[in-house]
Design a protein around this motif. Sequence first.
Motif, mmCIF file in Angstrom:
data_model
loop_
_atom_site.group_PDB
_atom_site.id
_atom_site.type_symbol
_atom_site.label_atom_id
_atom_site.label_comp_id
_atom_site.label_asym_id
_atom_site.label_seq_id
_atom_site.Cartn_x
_atom_site.Cartn_y
_atom_site.Cartn_z
ATOM 1 N N VAL A 345 19.071 10.897 14.553
ATOM 2 C CA VAL A 345 18.325 10.275 15.654
ATOM 3 C C VAL A 345 17.664 8.985 15.187
ATOM 4 N N SER A 346 17.083 9.014 13.990
ATOM 5 C CA SER A 346 16.418 7.832 13.463
ATOM 6 C C SER A 346 17.401 6.696 13.210
ATOM 7 N N THR A 347 18.623 7.048 12.805
ATOM 8 C CA THR A 347 19.642 6.023 12.573
ATOM 9 C C THR A 347 20.023 5.326 13.873
ATOM 10 N N LEU A 348 20.169 6.101 14.932
ATOM 11 C CA LEU A 348 20.450 5.495 16.243
ATOM 12 C C LEU A 348 19.296 4.593 16.671
ATOM 13 N N LEU A 349 18.062 5.061 16.467
ATOM 14 C CA LEU A 349 16.884 4.253 16.794
ATOM 15 C C LEU A 349 16.837 2.990 15.954
ATOM 16 N N ALA A 350 17.180 3.121 14.677
ATOM 17 C CA ALA A 350 17.152 1.969 13.776
ATOM 18 C C ALA A 350 18.115 0.883 14.242
ATOM 19 N N GLY A 351 19.334 1.275 14.624
ATOM 20 C CA GLY A 351 20.308 0.301 15.097
ATOM 21 C C GLY A 351 19.837 -0.411 16.351
ATOM 22 N N TYR A 352 19.258 0.355 17.268
ATOM 23 C CA TYR A 352 18.752 -0.219 18.526
ATOM 24 C C TYR A 352 17.629 -1.206 18.253
ATOM 25 N N LEU A 353 16.677 -0.811 17.410
ATOM 26 C CA LEU A 353 15.518 -1.656 17.144
ATOM 27 C C LEU A 353 15.877 -2.879 16.306
ATOM 28 N N TYR A 354 16.710 -2.702 15.279
ATOM 29 C CA TYR A 354 17.042 -3.828 14.408
ATOM 30 C C TYR A 354 17.769 -4.922 15.186
ATOM 31 N N ALA A 355 18.618 -4.515 16.139
ATOM 32 C CA ALA A 355 19.341 -5.499 16.936
ATOM 33 C C ALA A 355 18.406 -6.320 17.818
ATOM 34 N N ARG A 356 17.209 -5.788 18.085
ATOM 35 C CA ARG A 356 16.285 -6.452 19.011
ATOM 36 C C ARG A 356 15.076 -7.095 18.343
ATOM 37 N N ILE A 357 14.557 -6.458 17.289
ATOM 38 C CA ILE A 357 13.326 -6.989 16.685
ATOM 39 C C ILE A 357 13.460 -7.228 15.185
ATOM 40 N N ASP A 358 14.686 -7.139 14.692
ATOM 41 C CA ASP A 358 14.956 -7.483 13.292
ATOM 42 C C ASP A 358 14.088 -6.640 12.349
ATOM 43 N N ALA A 359 13.477 -7.258 11.364
ATOM 44 C CA ALA A 359 12.751 -6.506 10.337
ATOM 45 C C ALA A 359 11.563 -5.729 10.888
ATOM 46 N N LYS A 360 11.073 -6.108 12.053
ATOM 47 C CA LYS A 360 9.939 -5.374 12.641
ATOM 48 C C LYS A 360 10.313 -3.922 12.926
ATOM 49 N N ALA A 361 11.610 -3.602 12.870
ATOM 50 C CA ALA A 361 12.048 -2.210 13.042
ATOM 51 C C ALA A 361 11.444 -1.314 11.969
ATOM 52 N N TYR A 362 11.089 -1.907 10.822
ATOM 53 C CA TYR A 362 10.456 -1.119 9.758
ATOM 54 C C TYR A 362 9.114 -0.530 10.203
ATOM 55 N N LEU A 363 8.469 -1.160 11.177
ATOM 56 C CA LEU A 363 7.190 -0.632 11.659
ATOM 57 C C LEU A 363 7.380 0.745 12.292
ATOM 58 N N ALA A 364 8.513 0.955 12.952
ATOM 59 C CA ALA A 364 8.807 2.279 13.514
ATOM 60 C C ALA A 364 8.985 3.299 12.400
ATOM 61 N N MET A 365 9.549 2.864 11.275
ATOM 62 C CA MET A 365 9.721 3.761 10.140
ATOM 63 C C MET A 365 8.367 4.102 9.508
ATOM 64 N N ALA A 366 7.469 3.116 9.459
ATOM 65 C CA ALA A 366 6.118 3.387 8.972
ATOM 66 C C ALA A 366 5.421 4.394 9.875
ATOM 67 N N ALA A 367 5.663 4.269 11.187
ATOM 68 C CA ALA A 367 5.073 5.218 12.135
ATOM 69 C C ALA A 367 5.592 6.626 11.893
ATOM 70 N N LEU A 368 6.896 6.753 11.556
ATOM 71 C CA LEU A 368 7.454 8.071 11.241
ATOM 72 C C LEU A 368 6.751 8.680 10.027
ATOM 73 N N CYS A 369 6.438 7.841 9.037
ATOM 74 C CA CYS A 369 5.713 8.337 7.863
ATOM 75 C C CYS A 369 4.340 8.861 8.259
ATOM 76 N N LEU A 370 3.659 8.140 9.136
ATOM 77 C CA LEU A 370 2.328 8.572 9.573
ATOM 78 C C LEU A 370 2.409 9.896 10.327
ATOM 79 N N VAL A 371 3.450 10.043 11.147
ATOM 80 C CA VAL A 371 3.645 11.316 11.858
ATOM 81 C C VAL A 371 3.901 12.435 10.852
ATOM 82 N N GLY A 372 4.759 12.159 9.860
ATOM 83 C CA GLY A 372 5.040 13.158 8.831
ATOM 84 C C GLY A 372 3.796 13.560 8.066
ATOM 85 N N MET A 373 2.930 12.604 7.762
ATOM 86 C CA MET A 373 1.689 12.913 7.059
ATOM 87 C C MET A 373 0.756 13.749 7.930
ATOM 88 N N ALA A 374 0.701 13.421 9.225
ATOM 89 C CA ALA A 374 -0.159 14.182 10.136
ATOM 90 C C ALA A 374 0.308 15.634 10.235
#
Length: 394
Positions: A345-374
């Motif tokens: 699921v994250s890979t599909l999200l990554a492709g969608y986001l990278y095509a639209r916001i380039d490196a800012k897609a990493y912010l979604a990955m940082a958010a996943l880390c925060l969710v994992g920590m919570a």
Amino acid sequence: MLSGPAAKSDDAKLFATRLALFYAALFIGFGLHQPFFPVWLKAKGLDDGQIGTVLAGGMLIRIIANPIVTTLADRGGKLSIAIAMCCSATAVAFMGVGLADGYAMILIGVVITGFVWGPLTPLTDAYGLAGVARRALDYGRIRVWGSVAFMVANVMGGIVLTFIAPPQIVWMIALTMIPLVIASVMLVPDTRDKSIAPTGPGFFNTRFVLVMAAAAFLQASHAVYYGFASIHWKALGYSPATVGALWAVAVFAEIALFWWGTRFTRGWRPTTFLLIGGAGGALRWAVMAFDPPLWFGGPLQILHGAGFGLVHLGTMSYLAARVPPHMRASGQGTVSVAIGSAMAVSTLLAGYLYARIDAKAYLAMAALCLVGMAVTAIARSMPIERPAVPAAGR
């Protein structure tokens, strides 16, 4: 004839050596497949959409295969035999992929291969954790050879590709199945647990589900990195050598963590690994979202040792402590399904986001880390339920 401590020492050395060799053989194949198999698919005439479908098919079939194969392996009681069978089946199946022609046949071949290749990681980790616990060995110093082999395969594969045509890549990968099968039959045989039926609560409780979900979120946060880091670094003007060096820094950090980590993490709770690893991952992705200069972005890749390495060690530590021996493969299979599903699921999200916001897609990955920590923090606050243990062993 050796007996007592000497015999136990020799058994431990034999087990550690052969398991390390097997991890190396397994990850050589992974190290060639991950970066170069898409190149082969392109050389076979598949378009980008078809390549994505083939790769997704090989990933998604593991969600079905892993719990089935690991459960059957637990019931059989001999994980070493299950590993050897999967290795032999993978070698045959991958030859079929090499002979396949056309999108449909290649897709079928990849799906079949994924069904027998995918369960090897959870089966090997389950076999390894059981043997390491029985012999009081350091899991990280055995598993590290898989990371070393992966890095060597990345480098050597690129060199070999300067001498062979892209359509031959599949046979380069297929050749790695020979040492894999040999290493699998050399594994020290494990023994069936002869204890009577376990008593007490099972391992699959609310706390286990939360830890499993946390590990899945944290590992799935690597989707943008795995899929688009090289593409993005090249777009920034970095040379292929620089891109390779950036990947090497990350893998070296992982290797160092596996080799020396036990010295500094002895006594840590599994959730501590996840929390610190998640923090390292969140920091890494948040900074990478803003394209730091090379002098800063290069050393930043050291955080891979935390974001991947600590999370992996924490997950393995939790499984070793909470899953009863007769269900270790099933436990590994359950976690692999969770991580595999989240990664897909994250890979599909990554492709969608990278095509639209380039490196800012990493912010979604940082958010996943925060969710994992919570989620980890919630699991950490819950009381620990004792796993099922053999009554005879009490």
